[in-house]
Enzyme design. Structure first.
Site, PDB file in Angstrom:
ATOM      1  N   ARG A 198       0.826  -1.256  -0.086  1.00 19.65           N
ATOM      2  CA  ARG A 198       0.094   0.070   0.087  1.00 19.65           C
ATOM      3  C   ARG A 198       0.818   0.982  -0.201  1.00 19.65           C
ATOM      4  O   ARG A 198       0.459   2.209   0.611  1.00 19.65           O
ATOM      5  CB  ARG A 198      -0.911   0.018   1.163  1.00 19.65           C
ATOM      6  CG  ARG A 198      -2.200  -1.013   1.176  1.00 19.65           C
ATOM      7  CD  ARG A 198      -2.924  -0.964   0.162  1.00 19.65           C
ATOM      8  NE  ARG A 198      -2.445  -1.603  -0.819  1.00 19.65           N
ATOM      9  CZ  ARG A 198      -2.784  -3.331  -0.840  1.00 19.65           C
ATOM     10  NH1 ARG A 198      -3.299  -3.792   0.283  1.00 19.65           N
ATOM     11  NH2 ARG A 198      -2.194  -3.895  -1.774  1.00 19.65           N
TER      12      ARG A 198
ATOM     13  N   SER B 144     -10.799  -0.314   3.520  1.00 19.37           N
ATOM     14  CA  SER B 144      -9.883  -0.487   5.117  1.00 19.37           C
ATOM     15  C   SER B 144      -9.690   0.639   5.607  1.00 19.37           C
ATOM     16  O   SER B 144      -8.897   1.458   5.019  1.00 19.37           O
ATOM     17  CB  SER B 144      -8.880  -1.478   4.779  1.00 19.37           C
ATOM     18  OG  SER B 144      -9.207  -2.613   4.356  1.00 19.37           O
TER      19      SER B 144
ATOM     20  N   GLU C 141      -5.323   4.586   6.889  1.00 20.52           N
ATOM     21  CA  GLU C 141      -4.969   4.418   5.723  1.00 20.52           C
ATOM     22  C   GLU C 141      -5.225   5.556   4.450  1.00 20.52           C
ATOM     23  O   GLU C 141      -4.557   5.860   3.701  1.00 20.52           O
ATOM     24  CB  GLU C 141      -5.466   2.958   5.250  1.00 20.52           C
ATOM     25  CG  GLU C 141      -4.924   2.734   3.751  1.00 20.52           C
ATOM     26  CD  GLU C 141      -5.765   1.567   2.956  1.00 20.52           C
ATOM     27  OE1 GLU C 141      -5.261   0.568   3.462  1.00 20.52           O
ATOM     28  OE2 GLU C 141      -5.987   1.622   2.124  1.00 20.52           O
TER      29      GLU C 141
HETATM   30  C1  LIG Z   1     -15.373   0.052  -0.603  1.00 17.24           C
HETATM   31  C2  LIG Z   1     -14.173   0.178  -0.797  1.00 17.24           C
HETATM   32  C3  LIG Z   1     -13.277  -0.662  -1.102  1.00 17.24           C
HETATM   33  C4  LIG Z   1     -11.634  -0.590  -1.131  1.00 17.24           C
HETATM   34  N1  LIG Z   1     -10.768  -1.708  -1.309  1.00 17.24           N
HETATM   35  C5  LIG Z   1      -9.717  -1.661  -1.813  1.00 17.24           C
HETATM   36  C6  LIG Z   1      -8.948  -2.801  -1.869  1.00 17.24           C
HETATM   37  O1  LIG Z   1      -9.245  -3.880  -1.913  1.00 17.24           O
HETATM   38  N2  LIG Z   1      -7.417  -2.601  -2.208  1.00 17.24           N
HETATM   39  C7  LIG Z   1      -7.028  -1.042  -2.209  1.00 17.24           C
HETATM   40  O2  LIG Z   1      -5.833  -1.204  -2.275  1.00 17.24           O
HETATM   41  N3  LIG Z   1      -7.719  -0.027  -1.765  1.00 17.24           N
HETATM   42  C8  LIG Z   1      -8.923  -0.114  -1.648  1.00 17.24           C
HETATM   43  N4  LIG Z   1     -10.058   0.978  -1.220  1.00 17.24           N
HETATM   44  C9  LIG Z   1      -9.194   2.300  -1.162  1.00 17.24           C
HETATM   45  C10 LIG Z   1      -9.392   2.906  -2.596  1.00 17.24           C
HETATM   46  O3  LIG Z   1     -10.320   2.367  -3.435  1.00 17.24           O
HETATM   47  C11 LIG Z   1      -7.991   3.088  -3.118  1.00 17.24           C
HETATM   48  O4  LIG Z   1      -6.994   3.671  -2.474  1.00 17.24           O
HETATM   49  C12 LIG Z   1      -7.975   3.799  -4.582  1.00 17.24           C
HETATM   50  O5  LIG Z   1      -6.786   3.664  -5.349  1.00 17.24           O
HETATM   51  C13 LIG Z   1      -8.313   5.169  -4.263  1.00 17.24           C
HETATM   52  O6  LIG Z   1      -8.561   5.864  -5.649  1.00 17.24           O
HETATM   53  P1  LIG Z   1      -9.299   7.310  -5.564  1.00 17.24           P
HETATM   54  O7  LIG Z   1      -9.288   7.788  -7.089  1.00 17.24           O
HETATM   55  O8  LIG Z   1     -10.552   7.309  -5.332  1.00 17.24           O
HETATM   56  O9  LIG Z   1      -8.354   8.230  -4.717  1.00 17.24           O
HETATM   57  P2  LIG Z   1      -8.646   9.683  -3.861  1.00 17.24           P
HETATM   58  O10 LIG Z   1      -9.429   9.165  -2.838  1.00 17.24           O
HETATM   59  O11 LIG Z   1      -9.634  10.480  -4.872  1.00 17.24           O
HETATM   60  O12 LIG Z   1      -7.159  10.240  -3.538  1.00 17.24           O
HETATM   61  C14 LIG Z   1      -6.304   9.309  -2.819  1.00 17.24           C
HETATM   62  C15 LIG Z   1      -4.963  10.026  -2.910  1.00 17.24           C
HETATM   63  O13 LIG Z   1      -4.493   9.996  -4.207  1.00 17.24           O
HETATM   64  C16 LIG Z   1      -4.337  11.013  -4.653  1.00 17.24           C
HETATM   65  N5  LIG Z   1      -4.234  11.343  -6.036  1.00 17.24           N
HETATM   66  C17 LIG Z   1      -5.755  11.026  -6.646  1.00 17.24           C
HETATM   67  N6  LIG Z   1      -5.526  11.331  -7.828  1.00 17.24           N
HETATM   68  C18 LIG Z   1      -4.100  11.400  -8.225  1.00 17.24           C
HETATM   69  C19 LIG Z   1      -3.348  11.538  -9.474  1.00 17.24           C
HETATM   70  N7  LIG Z   1      -3.725  11.631 -10.748  1.00 17.24           N
HETATM   71  N8  LIG Z   1      -1.862  11.887  -9.244  1.00 17.24           N
HETATM   72  C20 LIG Z   1      -1.413  11.968  -8.004  1.00 17.24           C
HETATM   73  N9  LIG Z   1      -2.315  11.650  -6.878  1.00 17.24           N
HETATM   74  C21 LIG Z   1      -3.509  11.251  -7.182  1.00 17.24           C
HETATM   75  C22 LIG Z   1      -5.160  12.301  -4.076  1.00 17.24           C
HETATM   76  O14 LIG Z   1      -4.355  13.299  -3.907  1.00 17.24           O
HETATM   77  C23 LIG Z   1      -4.905  11.403  -2.582  1.00 17.24           C
HETATM   78  O15 LIG Z   1      -3.616  11.856  -1.915  1.00 17.24           O
HETATM   79  C24 LIG Z   1     -11.169   0.742  -1.205  1.00 17.24           C
HETATM   80  C25 LIG Z   1     -12.193   1.771  -0.935  1.00 17.24           C
HETATM   81  C26 LIG Z   1     -13.319   1.508  -0.759  1.00 17.24           C
HETATM   82  C27 LIG Z   1     -14.213   2.770  -0.605  1.00 17.24           C
END
Ligand SMILES: Cc1cc2nc3c(=O)[nH]c(=O)nc-3n(C[C@H](O)[C@H](O)[C@H](O)COP(=O)(O)OP(=O)(O)OC[C@H]3O[C@@H](n4cnc5c(N)ncnc54)[C@H](O)[C@@H]3O)c2cc1C
Length: 409
Positions: A166, A299, A400
């Site tokens: 992660r 998580s 996280e």
């Molecule tokens: C129901 C649920 C289940 C999940 N299951 C998992 C799982 O199984 N495994 C797992 O690893 N994660 C899981 N997650 C966590 C999440 O889905 C991941 O961390 C995902 O990659 C976040 O993506 P996002 O686009 O929503 O990021 P955001 O929440 O929008 O952003 C997260 C971070 O990334 C940065 N960011 C976003 N876009 C960019 C970009 N283009 N360049 C640089 N930085 C950027 C943001 O500034 C912030 O710091 C889960 C979340 C939920 C709600």
């Protein structure tokens, strides 16, 4: 005015002063650079599925990449000899599960186990998403970034990205220590992801890489199966644990266009079917009733990695896995979900009886908004869980998600 409550999976957070959705690569770089040069707080947001943001108005700039193109540069070339490698490029704003569905339909192996993880391609490499025996790191060839420090674009290879559990160099640029924001680049990394090039394999079959998944499929870990079957099983296992996002969020105006229409419809259909089995009536507008267990960040706490000499704090029966500490020395990883449960915070736990936030009723590691919760409610719940785990085991759980103006130490 767009608010974080509309664009995050947790469904909490205050109004946003400046919300920009660039539709070109140059527009994205300019939006980031403009905010940086004016010294404004900046959040580059993807699907908002790993962010908890305070209820107060956000006086800075929020940028959401509206580019959603996926290209397959190798597509025209015939598969030669034994080489079945296929490169796929995706712009940062592509919905992650849209990409997985696309690659599986195209007969490509490599990311099918990551089906149903919410969010975008851009953020997938920030925290090296992983699930069911796969991690995005193993399928990334390179990432094109905008470096906010040098104000240049560059291509980072998988080696440059220093992927770990992660974590990545992108995520490390935001923290000085686990859970402690860096002064310069937080809550957006120093490197803004513009696009990602994946390296996948031309194959209809994938490997079942995880016990729970193998059990659901009735096969052994390591067996080969159709990637479409693996994807389907992952989505079912995730749904049973409330670990999919709530597809009804895509009906909000603020989420329009962020995910492919045909995939939203499939997700809504799956939720309707689950609700029907559980005798949950549809909403008056015909949409399936929302699943509040999915109004989360997934998580919420990281699995703690303890120095070998501190594992005496753990009861005999606590899970233990060999792992590396951030400084590279050997340590022992344990399960945050186990600690939470054994500290007395069971599924559905609330800080107060009437609270609008609780642990998921399907998973102790997910903090959820039961409808109408605020970021302050989520913070209260998180602190209650952290306190109980600290009192029981002397271990401090670290969130996280990226927490902005909330849950500060
Ligand atoms: C129901 C649920 C289940 C999940 N299951 C998992 C799982 O199984 N495994 C797992 O690893 N994660 C899981 N997650 C966590 C999440 O889905 C991941 O961390 C995902 O990659 C976040 O993506 P996002 O686009 O929503 O990021 P955001 O929440 O929008 O952003 C997260 C971070 O990334 C940065 N960011 C976003 N876009 C960019 C970009 N283009 N360049 C640089 N930085 C950027 C943001 O500034 C912030 O710091 C889960 C979340 C939920 C709600």
């Amino acid at each position: 005015m767009t608010s974080f409550a509309d664009i995050t999976t947790m469904g909490v957070g205050g109004p946003i002063a400046h919300f920009i959705e660039p539709t070109t690569r140059v527009g994205l770089i300019e939006a980031v650079e403009d905010a940086d040069s004016k010294g404004l707080p900046l959040i580059v947001i993807g699907g908002g599925s790993n962010m908890l943001i305070a209820d107060e108005p956000f006086a800075g700039v929020v940028v959401r990449d509206a580019r959603r193109q996926i290209t397959v540069p190798d597509e025209a070339a015939p598969v030669e000899g034994e080489d079945r490698t296929v490169h796929v490029c995706a712009e940062a704003g592509v919905n992650w599960d849209d990409l997985v569905a696309f690659t599986v339909e195209l007969g490509l192996e490599g990311i099918e186990g990551l089906s149903g993880i919410p969010g975008t391609v851009g953020a997938s490499v920030v925290q090296n998403i992983g699930a069911y025996g796969q991690e995005v790191a193993t399928s990334v060839e390179s990432v094109e970034v905008w470096d906010r420090k040098t104000k240049t674009t560059s291509e980072m290879t998988a080696a440059d990205l220093q992927f770990g559990y992660r974590s990545s160099a992108l995520k490390s640029s935001m923290y000085q220590a686990p859970g402690q924001p860096a002064d310069e680049f937080f809550p957006t990394p120093r490197y803004v992801v513009l696009s990602v090039t994946f390296v996948l394999t031309h194959s209809q079959q994938g490997t079942v890489g995880y016990g729970q998944l193998a059990k659901a499929l009735g096969v052994e870990v390591g067996d080969r199966m159709d990637t479409a079957t693996i994807r389907d099983a992952v989505l079912k296992v995730r749904a049973a644990k409330g670990m999919l996002e709530d597809p009804t969020r895509y009906t909000l105006d603020a989420m329009a266009g962020t995910k492919r229409e045909e995939n939203i419809l499939k997700d809504l259909k799956r939720l309707s079917a689950l609700n029907e089995t559980a005798n949950i009536a549809p909403e008056p507008n015909g949409l399936p009733a929302p699943d509040y267990n999915r109004h989360s960040c997934g998580s919420f706490f990281m699995n703690p990695i303890l120095p070998a000499d501190q594992t005496t704090r753990l009861p005999e029966d606590a899970p233990r896995f060999a792992a590396e500490l951030p400084d590279g020395t050997p340590g022992v990883k344990t399960s945050a979900a186990w600690l939470i449960d054994h500290a007395g915070c069971h599924k559905g736990f609330k800080a107060d009886d009437g609270a609008a936030a609780s642990l998921s009723t399907q998973h102790t590691l997910a903090l959820t908004n039961r409808g109408g919760a605020t970021a302050a409610d989520i913070e209260q719940l998180a602190r209650a869980v952290q306190q109980r785990v600290h009192d029981a085991f002397g271990i401090d759980l670290v969130p996280e998600p990226v927490c902005v103006n909330v849950l500060e130490r």
